[in-house]
Write a protein that holds these residues in place. Structure first.
Motif, PDB file in Angstrom:
ATOM      1  N   GLN A   1       0.541  -1.109  -0.304  1.00  0.00           N
ATOM      2  CA  GLN A   1      -0.327  -0.215   0.052  1.00  0.00           C
ATOM      3  C   GLN A   1       0.566   1.249  -0.066  1.00  0.00           C
ATOM      4  O   GLN A   1       1.783   1.685   1.090  1.00  0.00           O
ATOM      5  CB  GLN A   1      -1.228  -0.536   0.892  1.00  0.00           C
ATOM      6  N   ILE A   2       0.561   2.404  -1.096  1.00  0.00           N
ATOM      7  CA  ILE A   2       1.035   3.633  -0.972  1.00  0.00           C
ATOM      8  C   ILE A   2       0.489   4.442  -0.465  1.00  0.00           C
ATOM      9  O   ILE A   2      -0.352   5.258  -1.436  1.00  0.00           O
ATOM     10  CB  ILE A   2       2.278   3.669  -2.390  1.00  0.00           C
ATOM     11  N   GLU A   3       0.890   5.477  -0.288  1.00  0.00           N
ATOM     12  CA  GLU A   3       0.094   7.321   0.228  1.00  0.00           C
ATOM     13  C   GLU A   3       1.193   7.938   0.284  1.00  0.00           C
ATOM     14  O   GLU A   3       2.594   8.382   0.648  1.00  0.00           O
ATOM     15  CB  GLU A   3      -0.361   6.964   2.182  1.00  0.00           C
ATOM     16  N   SER A   4       1.370   8.712  -0.934  1.00  0.00           N
ATOM     17  CA  SER A   4       1.284  10.265  -1.361  1.00  0.00           C
ATOM     18  C   SER A   4       0.830  10.990  -0.867  1.00  0.00           C
ATOM     19  O   SER A   4       0.450  11.235  -1.473  1.00  0.00           O
ATOM     20  CB  SER A   4       2.068   9.473  -2.620  1.00  0.00           C
TER      21      SER A   4
ATOM     22  N   SER B   1      -1.063  10.864  -7.503  1.00  0.00           N
ATOM     23  CA  SER B   1      -0.714   9.111  -8.086  1.00  0.00           C
ATOM     24  C   SER B   1      -1.209   9.096  -6.890  1.00  0.00           C
ATOM     25  O   SER B   1       0.212   9.290  -6.115  1.00  0.00           O
ATOM     26  CB  SER B   1       0.349   8.964  -8.369  1.00  0.00           C
ATOM     27  N   CYS B   2      -1.752   8.266  -5.930  1.00  0.00           N
ATOM     28  CA  CYS B   2      -1.505   7.708  -4.876  1.00  0.00           C
ATOM     29  C   CYS B   2      -1.852   8.753  -3.343  1.00  0.00           C
ATOM     30  O   CYS B   2      -1.673   8.450  -2.668  1.00  0.00           O
ATOM     31  CB  CYS B   2      -0.211   6.828  -4.320  1.00  0.00           C
TER      32      CYS B   2
ATOM     33  N   THR C   1      -3.865  10.766  -0.879  1.00  0.00           N
ATOM     34  CA  THR C   1      -5.284  10.944  -0.266  1.00  0.00           C
ATOM     35  C   THR C   1      -5.713  12.061   0.214  1.00  0.00           C
ATOM     36  O   THR C   1      -6.837  12.757   0.264  1.00  0.00           O
ATOM     37  CB  THR C   1      -5.203  10.139   1.273  1.00  0.00           C
TER      38      THR C   1
ATOM     39  N   GLY D   1      -5.797   7.362  -3.862  1.00  0.00           N
ATOM     40  CA  GLY D   1      -5.003   6.575  -3.020  1.00  0.00           C
ATOM     41  C   GLY D   1      -5.906   6.585  -1.590  1.00  0.00           C
ATOM     42  O   GLY D   1      -7.329   7.391  -1.781  1.00  0.00           O
ATOM     43  N   PRO D   2      -5.154   5.664  -1.099  1.00  0.00           N
ATOM     44  CA  PRO D   2      -4.699   4.884  -1.452  1.00  0.00           C
ATOM     45  C   PRO D   2      -4.197   4.026  -1.993  1.00  0.00           C
ATOM     46  O   PRO D   2      -4.881   3.404  -2.778  1.00  0.00           O
ATOM     47  CB  PRO D   2      -3.147   4.852   0.346  1.00  0.00           C
ATOM     48  N   CYS D   3      -3.014   3.962  -2.855  1.00  0.00           N
ATOM     49  CA  CYS D   3      -3.059   2.171  -3.593  1.00  0.00           C
ATOM     50  C   CYS D   3      -2.438   1.755  -3.148  1.00  0.00           C
ATOM     51  O   CYS D   3      -1.105   1.641  -2.070  1.00  0.00           O
ATOM     52  CB  CYS D   3      -2.219   2.748  -4.817  1.00  0.00           C
TER      53      CYS D   3
END
Length: 303
Positions: free
Chosen positions: A189-192, A219-220, A222, A234-236
């Protein structure tokens, strides 16, 4: 009933003689290195946190030994003294089964799969960080940390590597690692928030970007884009990939930086990585300082 014993085993595999033909419970009492020192992390896994107990049924051992013996004799009768079989009756069946049955029917296996670790790096040439003397986030044993310096509106790529650490590296010896993960069970899981922000003027900044730039910045994230009824991307959640057993994770996941962060005291932005699935809490925080000039609406620029 009531029988118990402590048996020493000098290697990874050993045949123990003179144990009763009973239904036995087997557990590890201590794991030591060649010098006799207990290996703490292995003992923690098998004993302190458990203990892990396996069972083995030796009640029918004599019967199984007779079956294996008869199979061996039948094979010998077929092959004769030359060792060349007169028939293919045993090919890929009895030959393999006899050996595997003899080896496994009384085996107890204890396996340590290691501790999963995650390493997050940037693509070569993307990071402008030149120093190592900087203040890190508060220490959390479950979270690894990295610090990076990037230009404003800079495309960059992230490499995420997953490994199982079997034996940790020391100053004297290299570590032992397994670079293969379960692609069906394990996810990342990616949060950017390196591209998006909700500070004053972001809507003006956002409206001047192309659709492509808006896509990669969000991208990704929140943080939803400016406007009514917009949703954050996001998150992705992505799937790690095993590359010929040499690398497990994902390479060159694309992102881009937005405006430098000038709100509050930290002046940095974050990306949060977390492993989903499995039994461990594995997380990584990547902290970014974004430098350069950016436009905040017509006629206003900030460093």
């Amino acid at each position: 009933p009531g029988w118990s014993d402590t048996l020493a085993q000098p290697g990874f595999e050993m045949l123990h003689q003179s144990v009763p033909a009973q239904f036995l419970e087997v557990q590890i009492y201590d794991i030591s290195d060649d010098s006799g020192e207990s290996i703490e992390f292995l003992n923690d896994h098998f004993i302190t946190e458990g203990p892990i107990i396996h069972t083995v049924n030796l009640l029918d051992t004599g019967t199984e030994d007779n079956v294996v013996g008869e199979e061996k004799q039948e094979r010998k009768d077929k092959e004769g003294s030359t060792g060349i079989a007169d028939t293919g009756d045993f090919d890929n069946t009895s030959d393999n089964q006899t050996e595997e049955t003899e080896k496994l029917k009384e085996s107890v296996r204890f396996q340590y799969d290691g501790r999963m670790i995650m390493k997050v790096t940037l693509r070569d040439g993307d990071d402008k960080l030149l120093c190592t003397n900087y203040t890190k986030l508060p220490e959390d044993p479950a979270v690894t940390h990295s610090f990076h310096v990037l230009d404003y509106m800079k495309a960059f790529a992230v490499n995420i590597r997953l490994q199982y650490e079997l034996i940790a590296a020391t100053d004297e010896t290299p570590g032992v690692y397994c670079d293969k993960v379960d692609e069906e069970e394990i996810k990342i899981q990616i949060e950017s928030n390196v591209g998006m922000d909700d500070a004053a003027g972001f809507n003006l900044f956002w409206d001047k970007l192309s659709g492509t730039d808006q896509g990669i910045l969000s991208s990704c994230s929140t943080i939803p884009p400016p406007g009514e009824n917009t949703e954050a991307k996001g998150p992705c959640i992505i799937t790690p990939v095993n590359e010929n057993g040499a690398f497990a994770g994902r390479k060159n996941v694309a992102f881009a930086t937005g405006r430098p962060y000038t709100v509050g005291d930290r002046n940095t932005r974050f990306m949060l990585f977390k492993v989903l699935g499995g039994d461990e809490d594995v997380r990584h925080t990547a902290e970014f300082f974004i430098e350069g000039l950016y436009t905040k609406g017509p006629g206003s620029s900030f460093a």
